[in-house]
Scaffold this motif. Structure first.
Motif, PDB file in Angstrom:
ATOM      1  N   PRO A  27       0.767  -1.183  -0.039  1.00  0.00           N
ATOM      2  CA  PRO A  27      -0.096   0.085  -0.019  1.00  0.00           C
ATOM      3  C   PRO A  27       0.771   1.355  -0.023  1.00  0.00           C
ATOM      4  O   PRO A  27       0.472   2.361  -0.517  1.00  0.00           O
ATOM      5  CB  PRO A  27      -0.802  -0.074   1.436  1.00  0.00           C
ATOM      6  CG  PRO A  27      -0.575  -1.716   1.540  1.00  0.00           C
ATOM      7  CD  PRO A  27       0.405  -2.076   1.193  1.00  0.00           C
ATOM      8  N   SER A  28       2.048   1.153   0.556  1.00  0.00           N
ATOM      9  CA  SER A  28       2.961   2.478   0.317  1.00  0.00           C
ATOM     10  C   SER A  28       3.510   2.781  -0.879  1.00  0.00           C
ATOM     11  O   SER A  28       3.695   3.930  -1.227  1.00  0.00           O
ATOM     12  CB  SER A  28       4.081   2.058   1.684  1.00  0.00           C
ATOM     13  OG  SER A  28       3.620   1.969   2.771  1.00  0.00           O
ATOM     14  N   GLU A  30       1.659   2.341  -3.625  1.00  0.00           N
ATOM     15  CA  GLU A  30       0.542   2.895  -4.472  1.00  0.00           C
ATOM     16  C   GLU A  30       0.537   4.401  -4.015  1.00  0.00           C
ATOM     17  O   GLU A  30       0.227   5.004  -4.444  1.00  0.00           O
ATOM     18  CB  GLU A  30      -0.716   2.191  -4.019  1.00  0.00           C
ATOM     19  CG  GLU A  30      -0.676   0.777  -4.669  1.00  0.00           C
ATOM     20  CD  GLU A  30      -2.020  -0.335  -4.205  1.00  0.00           C
ATOM     21  OE1 GLU A  30      -2.737   0.139  -3.257  1.00  0.00           O
ATOM     22  OE2 GLU A  30      -2.128  -1.428  -4.561  1.00  0.00           O
ATOM     23  N   ARG A  31       0.629   4.297  -2.585  1.00  0.00           N
ATOM     24  CA  ARG A  31       0.498   6.038  -2.089  1.00  0.00           C
ATOM     25  C   ARG A  31       1.697   6.742  -2.435  1.00  0.00           C
ATOM     26  O   ARG A  31       1.494   7.734  -3.016  1.00  0.00           O
ATOM     27  CB  ARG A  31       0.784   5.748  -0.596  1.00  0.00           C
ATOM     28  CG  ARG A  31      -0.287   6.924   0.144  1.00  0.00           C
ATOM     29  CD  ARG A  31      -0.536   6.685   1.649  1.00  0.00           C
ATOM     30  NE  ARG A  31       0.529   5.843   2.367  1.00  0.00           N
ATOM     31  CZ  ARG A  31      -0.039   4.600   2.803  1.00  0.00           C
ATOM     32  NH1 ARG A  31      -1.089   4.120   2.526  1.00  0.00           N
ATOM     33  NH2 ARG A  31       0.827   3.836   3.451  1.00  0.00           N
ATOM     34  N   ASP A 123      -1.105  -3.799  -9.881  1.00  0.00           N
ATOM     35  CA  ASP A 123      -1.831  -4.347  -8.992  1.00  0.00           C
ATOM     36  C   ASP A 123      -2.549  -5.840  -9.427  1.00  0.00           C
ATOM     37  O   ASP A 123      -3.600  -6.043  -8.926  1.00  0.00           O
ATOM     38  CB  ASP A 123      -2.844  -3.588  -8.273  1.00  0.00           C
ATOM     39  CG  ASP A 123      -3.894  -2.978  -9.344  1.00  0.00           C
ATOM     40  OD1 ASP A 123      -3.609  -3.243 -10.418  1.00  0.00           O
ATOM     41  OD2 ASP A 123      -4.889  -2.230  -8.903  1.00  0.00           O
ATOM     42  N   ALA A 128      -1.740  -7.866  -3.894  1.00  0.00           N
ATOM     43  CA  ALA A 128      -2.185  -6.733  -4.175  1.00  0.00           C
ATOM     44  C   ALA A 128      -3.654  -6.484  -3.984  1.00  0.00           C
ATOM     45  O   ALA A 128      -4.164  -5.593  -3.633  1.00  0.00           O
ATOM     46  CB  ALA A 128      -1.587  -5.875  -5.402  1.00  0.00           C
ATOM     47  N   LEU A 131      -4.751  -6.405  -0.256  1.00  0.00           N
ATOM     48  CA  LEU A 131      -4.498  -5.476   0.260  1.00  0.00           C
ATOM     49  C   LEU A 131      -5.148  -4.342  -0.008  1.00  0.00           C
ATOM     50  O   LEU A 131      -4.796  -3.159   0.632  1.00  0.00           O
ATOM     51  CB  LEU A 131      -2.888  -5.122   0.131  1.00  0.00           C
ATOM     52  CG  LEU A 131      -1.771  -6.225   0.797  1.00  0.00           C
ATOM     53  CD1 LEU A 131      -0.655  -5.966   0.368  1.00  0.00           C
ATOM     54  CD2 LEU A 131      -2.126  -6.348   2.211  1.00  0.00           C
ATOM     55  N   GLN A 132      -6.335  -4.057  -0.753  1.00  0.00           N
ATOM     56  CA  GLN A 132      -6.939  -3.179  -1.307  1.00  0.00           C
ATOM     57  C   GLN A 132      -8.111  -2.924  -0.071  1.00  0.00           C
ATOM     58  O   GLN A 132      -8.809  -4.080   0.042  1.00  0.00           O
ATOM     59  CB  GLN A 132      -7.212  -3.013  -2.646  1.00  0.00           C
ATOM     60  CG  GLN A 132      -6.247  -2.730  -3.539  1.00  0.00           C
ATOM     61  CD  GLN A 132      -6.670  -2.846  -4.872  1.00  0.00           C
ATOM     62  OE1 GLN A 132      -7.606  -3.165  -5.305  1.00  0.00           O
ATOM     63  NE2 GLN A 132      -5.646  -2.309  -5.811  1.00  0.00           N
ATOM     64  N   GLN A 136      -6.777  -5.604   4.000  1.00  0.00           N
ATOM     65  CA  GLN A 136      -5.316  -5.174   4.360  1.00  0.00           C
ATOM     66  C   GLN A 136      -5.474  -5.627   5.905  1.00  0.00           C
ATOM     67  O   GLN A 136      -4.398  -6.168   6.461  1.00  0.00           O
ATOM     68  CB  GLN A 136      -5.108  -3.740   4.376  1.00  0.00           C
ATOM     69  CG  GLN A 136      -3.765  -3.384   4.792  1.00  0.00           C
ATOM     70  CD  GLN A 136      -3.327  -1.936   4.644  1.00  0.00           C
ATOM     71  OE1 GLN A 136      -4.045  -0.997   4.423  1.00  0.00           O
ATOM     72  NE2 GLN A 136      -2.184  -1.669   4.698  1.00  0.00           N
TER      73      GLN A 136
END
Length: 168
Positions: A27-28, A30-31, A123, A128, A131-132, A136
């Protein structure tokens, strides 16, 4: 007590730690991609604002020098006054616009850059997609459970018999 190399707890412990790291890193990423796109958008906006500011500076300098074309255009737009002997062939809609609109239009006509295109994040993996959203939390919980099981399956005292003491 941590499991030794020959214990069956190591695979569980390593799987839990690996899953925990993945749940924090994916997630980091993607951010980070979203933030990089936002930074590019802000750089473009700053560039556009600098260009508008420079155009305002040139406009004010031309008005201060008394440039005839700028003064005539300003008089026609703001006061509706044309020099003697001049008649407009066609009244353009942009002539009546305020000078600020002329300046911004002149400054931004050259810049054809739109907003930054987001950097695609791959993703397509199952991890992935897990984790959305609320998945998560489930991955974090599962990884902590795996670590716990790995620690429980840790070393046992195989040399001691039940009911006997370790001291002789």
């Amino acid at each position: 007590m941590l499991p030794t190399v020959s214990d069956s707890g190591w695979p569980w412990l390593l799987a839990g730690i690996l899953l925990l790291v993945c749940a924090g890193v994916v997630p980091s990423e993607e951010r980070l991609a979203r933030e990089r796109t936002a930074v590019l958008d802000l750089h473009r906006e700053v560039s556009n604002l600098r260009e508008v500011s420079e155009t305002y500076g040139r406009f004010l300098a031309e008005v201060g020098r008394g440039e005839p074309t700028v003064v005539r255009r300003l008089a026609a737009a703001q006061l509706g006054v044309l020099p003697r002997g001049h008649e407009p062939l066609v009244m353009l809609s942009g002539v009546a616009d305020p000078p600020t609109r002329w300046i911004e239009r002149a400054a931004l006509d050259g810049s054809t850059e739109g907003p930054a295109v987001p950097v695609p994040v791959d993703d397509s993996s199952m991890l992935a997609s897990l984790l959305q959203g609320p998945g998560q939390l489930w991955v974090f919980g599962t990884s902590l459970l795996l670590v716990f099981v790995g620690l429980l399956l840790g070393p046992t005292d195989r040399g001691a018999e039940p009911g006997s003491s370790a001291t002789h």
